[in-house]
Structure formats: C-alpha cells, structure tokens
Design a protein around this motif. Sequence first.
Motif, PDB file in Angstrom:
ATOM      1  N   LEU A 150       8.509 -30.984  59.520  1.00 49.78           N
ATOM      2  CA  LEU A 150       9.410 -31.468  58.700  1.00 49.78           C
ATOM      3  C   LEU A 150      10.620 -31.986  59.495  1.00 49.78           C
ATOM      4  CD1 LEU A 150       9.549 -28.725  56.003  1.00 49.78           C
ATOM      5  CD2 LEU A 150       8.676 -31.209  55.791  1.00 49.78           C
ATOM      6  N   GLY A 161      13.490 -30.662  55.521  1.00 43.66           N
ATOM      7  CA  GLY A 161      13.579 -29.172  55.502  1.00 43.66           C
ATOM      8  C   GLY A 161      14.917 -28.614  54.862  1.00 43.66           C
ATOM      9  N   ASP A 194       7.188 -34.420  54.202  1.00 44.31           N
ATOM     10  CA  ASP A 194       7.891 -35.830  54.471  1.00 44.31           C
ATOM     11  C   ASP A 194       6.689 -36.614  54.574  1.00 44.31           C
ATOM     12  OD1 ASP A 194       6.323 -34.611  56.887  1.00 44.31           O
ATOM     13  OD2 ASP A 194       7.670 -35.808  58.098  1.00 44.31           O
ATOM     14  N   VAL A 213      12.408 -23.095  57.536  1.00 41.01           N
ATOM     15  CA  VAL A 213      12.713 -23.071  56.064  1.00 41.01           C
ATOM     16  C   VAL A 213      12.098 -21.855  55.378  1.00 41.01           C
ATOM     17  CG1 VAL A 213      12.069 -24.166  53.860  1.00 41.01           C
ATOM     18  CG2 VAL A 213      12.741 -25.505  55.897  1.00 41.01           C
ATOM     19  N   ILE A 246       7.449 -29.480  49.544  1.00 41.14           N
ATOM     20  CA  ILE A 246       8.279 -29.698  50.698  1.00 41.14           C
ATOM     21  C   ILE A 246       7.450 -30.492  51.923  1.00 41.14           C
ATOM     22  CG2 ILE A 246      10.216 -29.219  52.353  1.00 41.14           C
ATOM     23  CD1 ILE A 246      10.478 -26.684  50.671  1.00 41.14           C
ATOM     24  N   ALA A 263      10.890 -32.510  47.856  1.00 45.33           N
ATOM     25  CA  ALA A 263      11.704 -32.531  49.011  1.00 45.33           C
ATOM     26  C   ALA A 263      11.205 -33.376  50.183  1.00 45.33           C
ATOM     27  CB  ALA A 263      12.378 -31.221  49.392  1.00 45.33           C
ATOM     28  N   TYR A 264      11.649 -34.124  50.917  1.00 46.81           N
ATOM     29  CA  TYR A 264      11.275 -34.794  51.929  1.00 46.81           C
ATOM     30  C   TYR A 264      11.648 -34.388  53.332  1.00 46.81           C
ATOM     31  CZ  TYR A 264       9.007 -37.791  48.553  1.00 46.81           C
ATOM     32  OH  TYR A 264       8.342 -38.315  47.418  1.00 46.81           O
ATOM     33  N   LEU A 297       4.582 -25.630  51.549  1.00 47.00           N
ATOM     34  CA  LEU A 297       5.369 -26.123  52.618  1.00 47.00           C
ATOM     35  C   LEU A 297       5.026 -26.750  53.758  1.00 47.00           C
ATOM     36  CD1 LEU A 297       8.519 -25.897  53.733  1.00 47.00           C
ATOM     37  CD2 LEU A 297       7.948 -23.521  54.284  1.00 47.00           C
ATOM     38  N   GLY A 320      14.649 -29.513  51.028  1.00 47.13           N
ATOM     39  CA  GLY A 320      13.718 -28.440  50.506  1.00 47.13           C
ATOM     40  C   GLY A 320      14.185 -27.023  50.449  1.00 47.13           C
TER      41      GLY A 320
END
Length: 230
Positions: free
Chosen positions: A57, A36, A11, A65, A9, A33-34, A53, A39
């Motif tokens: 984000l 939160g 960005d 998250v 996760i 995943a870009y 993580l 993600g």
Amino acid sequence: MEKKKILIIEDDQRLAENLVKGLSEKDFDTEVAYDGQIGLRFALSGKFDLILLDVNLPQMNGYEVCAKIREKDRQTPVIMLTALGETDDKITGFEHGADDYIVKPFEYRELIARVNVFLKRAYAENETNANILRIADLEINFESKMATRQGKHIDLTPKEFSLLEYLIRNKGKVVSKAEIAEKIWEGNNAENSLNVIEVYINFLRKKIDKDFEPKLIHTKTGMGYVLKDE
C-alpha cells in the motif's frame, strides 16, 4: 439483522471496486481506503466488523497498518489480501496480527467463505464478552462493575461508573449535558445536575486520562462531551 460492515484497504481501484460489488451482493456494507494511512484511520474508528487489508500500500504498508490496528484493537478480524504468497510472507502477516491470509488471485467464493467464518467467530466471542466494552486500552466490565486501563484497575464510584458507561456506549458521539442529566441524573434539578456533570467529567478525566495516552474524554464547546480515541 443489521448488515455487517467491512473495510477494504486496497490501492488497486479495479480490485477494490470488484470487492465492493462482490461483498454488496452478499449483503455486506463496505467502505474503501486506497492507502495505508487513511485505512488505519478508518480501521481505528471502531465501526467495522472485519477488515480486508492489502500488503503493498502507499503511505504505510499492510504489515505496519495491521500492527497499528492491533495496538488498539485485538478483536476485529483482519484478513490480508496479497500477491506475496511465500510462507515467510504469510508468517510476517500473522506476526503483525493478521487473522488470515489470502493470496491473489483468489476465488470470491473462498473469500466470502473465510469472511463468514471470521464474522461468526467474532460474533460468538462478542456474545461471550457481552458484559465488556472497550475503547483503545480502556475496558469496562458491566457484570463486575470494574474498569481498567492498560490493565490497571481504576477505582470508580457508582455514579462515575454510570457516567463512564454512558460515554462508552455512545463512543464517538457527542452527548450533551442535558442528555447525561436525563440518563444518569434522571433529570432531577436540571440546573444543579448540569454543574455536577462538569465535576464528574473532571473526576473521570483524572482517573482514566491524566496518567494515560491517548486522552479519551474530549469537550466539544457548547455541545457536550465525546469519548473517542485520537
């Protein structure tokens, strides 16, 4: 041996791509995943062995998250990756449920070493808890034949337990009445079995869903049933 799956996760697209490349070279499967919110949705799918993580984000920061993940999942290791390296930042990460904290920029050898440490630890814990399966706050123990939700004991008959076991072993997958009849009712008197399955699904709903949130047993019209956390 099945490849371990790691959720990234992050960005920063360039960093995410480098992480995918570095982890793939070590024979890990990865997904990115870009932001939160996306993600978190990926993380709660239950299909990852470890989560990397970022803290800063879009949509939802990494601390939020991580806290949301820990509400549903206490087992999956979470390693935070962040440029925030002060002691207070690290403590905040740990307080929100992170297992480890790596400050950017970092060496990939260190990252891989820490990933391997937590995967080995999780594997050992899973071996110890091989008789226990969980989804959300529902837990079933195959050795004691007991089920709990939010720590509360749920009294199940042997057939109800067998049905719940089959659903939880196939969590996230739609299983048809025919499959259930074959596995749990051993295909005997198929037409009657299909009707009985509906009755037992309702029994389970009353016991594990009626007084709890989120609902876990879902009907897919014309297809069957799926146990999932939504």
